[in-house]
Design a protein around this motif. Structure first.
Motif, PDB file in Angstrom:
ATOM      1  N   LEU A   1      27.494 -26.627  14.541  1.00 12.06           N
ATOM      2  CA  LEU A   1      26.351 -27.148  15.050  1.00 12.06           C
ATOM      3  C   LEU A   1      25.695 -25.783  13.795  1.00 12.06           C
ATOM      4  N   MET A   2      26.317 -24.770  13.862  1.00 12.92           N
ATOM      5  CA  MET A   2      26.506 -24.077  12.025  1.00 12.92           C
ATOM      6  C   MET A   2      25.085 -24.816  10.801  1.00 12.92           C
ATOM      7  N   ASN A   3      25.845 -25.591  10.910  1.00 18.89           N
ATOM      8  CA  ASN A   3      24.930 -26.439   8.962  1.00 18.89           C
ATOM      9  C   ASN A   3      24.165 -27.323   9.333  1.00 18.89           C
ATOM     10  N   GLU A   4      23.519 -26.727  11.261  1.00 16.92           N
ATOM     11  CA  GLU A   4      22.743 -27.542  11.680  1.00 16.92           C
ATOM     12  C   GLU A   4      21.354 -26.522  12.110  1.00 16.92           C
ATOM     13  N   CYS A   5      21.497 -26.007  12.321  1.00 15.64           N
ATOM     14  CA  CYS A   5      20.615 -25.062  12.926  1.00 15.64           C
ATOM     15  C   CYS A   5      20.128 -23.072  12.217  1.00 15.64           C
ATOM     16  N   ASN A   6      19.800 -22.361  12.569  1.00 20.21           N
ATOM     17  CA  ASN A   6      19.408 -21.549  12.466  1.00 20.21           C
ATOM     18  C   ASN A   6      20.341 -20.624  12.293  1.00 20.21           C
ATOM     19  N   ASN A   7      20.895 -20.410  13.969  1.00 21.84           N
ATOM     20  CA  ASN A   7      21.911 -19.783  14.794  1.00 21.84           C
ATOM     21  C   ASN A   7      22.742 -20.137  15.938  1.00 21.84           C
ATOM     22  N   VAL A   8      23.348 -20.048  16.343  1.00 24.48           N
ATOM     23  CA  VAL A   8      24.256 -20.193  17.181  1.00 24.48           C
ATOM     24  C   VAL A   8      25.131 -19.928  18.300  1.00 24.48           C
ATOM     25  N   VAL A   9      24.630 -20.301  20.001  1.00 20.92           N
ATOM     26  CA  VAL A   9      25.411 -19.117  20.632  1.00 20.92           C
ATOM     27  C   VAL A   9      25.626 -20.255  21.435  1.00 20.92           C
ATOM     28  N   GLY A  10      26.839 -18.761  22.184  1.00 18.61           N
ATOM     29  CA  GLY A  10      27.648 -20.099  23.310  1.00 18.61           C
ATOM     30  C   GLY A  10      27.138 -19.755  24.827  1.00 18.61           C
ATOM     31  N   ASP A  11      26.830 -19.059  24.582  1.00 19.56           N
ATOM     32  CA  ASP A  11      25.773 -18.327  25.898  1.00 19.56           C
ATOM     33  C   ASP A  11      24.929 -17.675  25.643  1.00 19.56           C
ATOM     34  N   PHE A  12      23.803 -17.246  27.359  1.00 13.46           N
ATOM     35  CA  PHE A  12      22.729 -16.211  27.008  1.00 13.46           C
ATOM     36  C   PHE A  12      23.403 -15.100  27.589  1.00 13.46           C
ATOM     37  N   GLN A  13      24.241 -14.477  27.547  1.00 15.45           N
ATOM     38  CA  GLN A  13      24.865 -13.062  28.550  1.00 15.45           C
ATOM     39  C   GLN A  13      24.669 -12.298  27.731  1.00 15.45           C
ATOM     40  N   ARG A  14      24.669 -12.291  26.431  1.00 11.36           N
ATOM     41  CA  ARG A  14      23.897 -11.015  25.786  1.00 11.36           C
ATOM     42  C   ARG A  14      22.571 -11.239  24.779  1.00 11.36           C
ATOM     43  N   ILE A  15      21.884 -12.223  25.307  1.00 11.35           N
ATOM     44  CA  ILE A  15      20.634 -12.551  24.672  1.00 11.35           C
ATOM     45  C   ILE A  15      19.656 -11.681  25.942  1.00 11.35           C
ATOM     46  N   GLY A  16      18.846 -11.008  25.260  1.00  9.73           N
ATOM     47  CA  GLY A  16      17.413 -10.842  25.411  1.00  9.73           C
ATOM     48  C   GLY A  16      16.275 -11.133  24.547  1.00  9.73           C
ATOM     49  N   LEU A  17      14.836  -9.947  24.581  1.00  9.73           N
ATOM     50  CA  LEU A  17      13.424 -10.648  23.940  1.00  9.73           C
ATOM     51  C   LEU A  17      14.473  -9.859  23.076  1.00  9.73           C
ATOM     52  N   LYS A  18      14.701  -8.726  22.844  1.00  5.92           N
ATOM     53  CA  LYS A  18      15.317  -8.835  20.862  1.00  5.92           C
ATOM     54  C   LYS A  18      15.701  -9.542  20.268  1.00  5.92           C
ATOM     55  N   GLU A  19      16.645 -10.460  20.805  1.00  8.35           N
ATOM     56  CA  GLU A  19      17.480 -11.240  20.105  1.00  8.35           C
ATOM     57  C   GLU A  19      16.827 -12.160  19.996  1.00  8.35           C
ATOM     58  N   ILE A  20      16.449 -12.693  20.761  1.00 11.50           N
ATOM     59  CA  ILE A  20      15.463 -13.999  20.319  1.00 11.50           C
ATOM     60  C   ILE A  20      14.058 -13.545  18.923  1.00 11.50           C
ATOM     61  N   ILE A  21      13.215 -12.269  19.003  1.00 16.95           N
ATOM     62  CA  ILE A  21      12.161 -12.306  17.982  1.00 16.95           C
ATOM     63  C   ILE A  21      13.549 -11.870  17.146  1.00 16.95           C
ATOM     64  N   ASP A  22      14.564 -11.467  17.088  1.00 22.22           N
ATOM     65  CA  ASP A  22      15.475 -11.987  15.550  1.00 22.22           C
ATOM     66  C   ASP A  22      15.912 -12.854  15.102  1.00 22.22           C
ATOM     67  N   PHE A  23      16.109 -13.666  15.839  1.00 21.75           N
ATOM     68  CA  PHE A  23      16.539 -15.493  15.702  1.00 21.75           C
ATOM     69  C   PHE A  23      15.242 -15.898  14.748  1.00 21.75           C
ATOM     70  N   HIS A  24      14.180 -15.671  15.365  1.00 18.68           N
ATOM     71  CA  HIS A  24      12.476 -15.833  14.635  1.00 18.68           C
ATOM     72  C   HIS A  24      12.379 -15.469  13.174  1.00 18.68           C
ATOM     73  N   GLU A  25      13.034 -13.751  13.072  1.00 19.77           N
ATOM     74  CA  GLU A  25      12.926 -13.305  12.237  1.00 19.77           C
ATOM     75  C   GLU A  25      13.970 -13.755  10.700  1.00 19.77           C
ATOM     76  N   SER A  26      15.357 -14.303  11.201  1.00 17.06           N
ATOM     77  CA  SER A  26      16.001 -14.242  10.472  1.00 17.06           C
ATOM     78  C   SER A  26      15.842 -15.317   9.994  1.00 17.06           C
ATOM     79  N   ALA A  27      15.023 -16.913  11.215  1.00 15.61           N
ATOM     80  CA  ALA A  27      15.246 -17.793  10.213  1.00 15.61           C
ATOM     81  C   ALA A  27      13.512 -17.338   8.719  1.00 15.61           C
ATOM     82  N   GLU A  28      12.399 -16.907   9.276  1.00 14.66           N
ATOM     83  CA  GLU A  28      11.522 -16.851   7.537  1.00 14.66           C
ATOM     84  C   GLU A  28      12.388 -16.478   7.026  1.00 14.66           C
ATOM     85  N   LEU A  29      13.752 -16.105   6.393  1.00  9.46           N
ATOM     86  CA  LEU A  29      14.306 -15.116   5.072  1.00  9.46           C
ATOM     87  C   LEU A  29      14.588 -16.512   4.641  1.00  9.46           C
TER      88      LEU A  29
END
Length: 136
Positions: free
Chosen positions: A108-136
Motif C-alpha cells: 500500500l505504501m506507494n499508493e497512499c499518503n500513509n498506511v495504518v494497520g488498525d485504529f488502536q493508536r489513532i485519534g483526532l491529532k493523528e488524523i489531522i497529522d495525516f492531512h497536514e503531512s499530505a499537503e507537504l
C-alpha cells in the motif's frame, strides 16, 4: 472489525468531525452490517453501490460523499483497504490512508499518503497529522 474502530468513531463524532461511509456493497448488505454494529450512530452520510452509476475505482462515490457532507474533497481523509478504493479516493483529490487489513503495508505504501494497520493508536491529532503531512 478493525481493532480500534469502536473507540475511534465515537471520539470523532464527539469532536464534531463529519463522517462518511463509502462502500462498494449494496444497501441491503450495508443495512445488515450497520444494524449489527450500530454504525448508523456515527456516520452522517453513507454511500453504497446503489447510489452511484460507476463504482470504484471511479471517484464518483467519494465525490458524492464529500458533496453530501458539504466538504471540499481536498479536505477529506479516506481510510481505504482496497486498491480500487484507493484509486477512487486519489482520483477524487482526497488524502488517502491505506488500511493494511487486506494488503500488506509494503503493497500500500506507494499508493497512499500513509498506511495504518488498525485504529488502536489513532485519534483526532493523528488524523489531522495525516492531512497536514499530505499537503507537504
Amino acid at each position: 472489525e478493525i481493532p480500534g474502530i469502536a473507540t475511534l468513531l465515537p471520539h470523532l463524532k464527539e469532536s464534531k468531525i463529519k463522517l462518511g461511509l463509502v462502500t462498494s456493497s449494496d444497501l441491503e448488505k450495508l443495512t445488515r452490517v450497520i444494524t449489527q454494529k450500530n454504525l448508523d450512530l456515527y456516520f452522517d452520510v453513507m454511500i453504497t453501490a446503489n447510489d452511484v452509476v460507476d463504482g470504484k475505482p471511479s471517484p464518483e462515490c467519494y465525490l458524492k460523499a464529500a458533496d453530501k457532507l458539504g466538504v471540499e474533497p481536498v479536505n477529506c481523509i479516506v481510510f481505504e483497504d482496497s486498491f480500487a478504493g484507493i484509486y477512487a479516493a486519489t482520483s477524487a483529490g482526497m488524502v488517502v490512508v491505506g488500511v493494511s487489513s487486506s494488503h500488506s503495508k509494503n503493497e500500500l505504501m506507494n499508493e497512499c499518503n500513509n498506511v495504518v494497520g488498525d485504529f488502536q493508536r489513532i485519534g483526532l491529532k493523528e488524523i489531522i497529522d495525516f492531512h497536514e503531512s499530505a499537503e507537504l
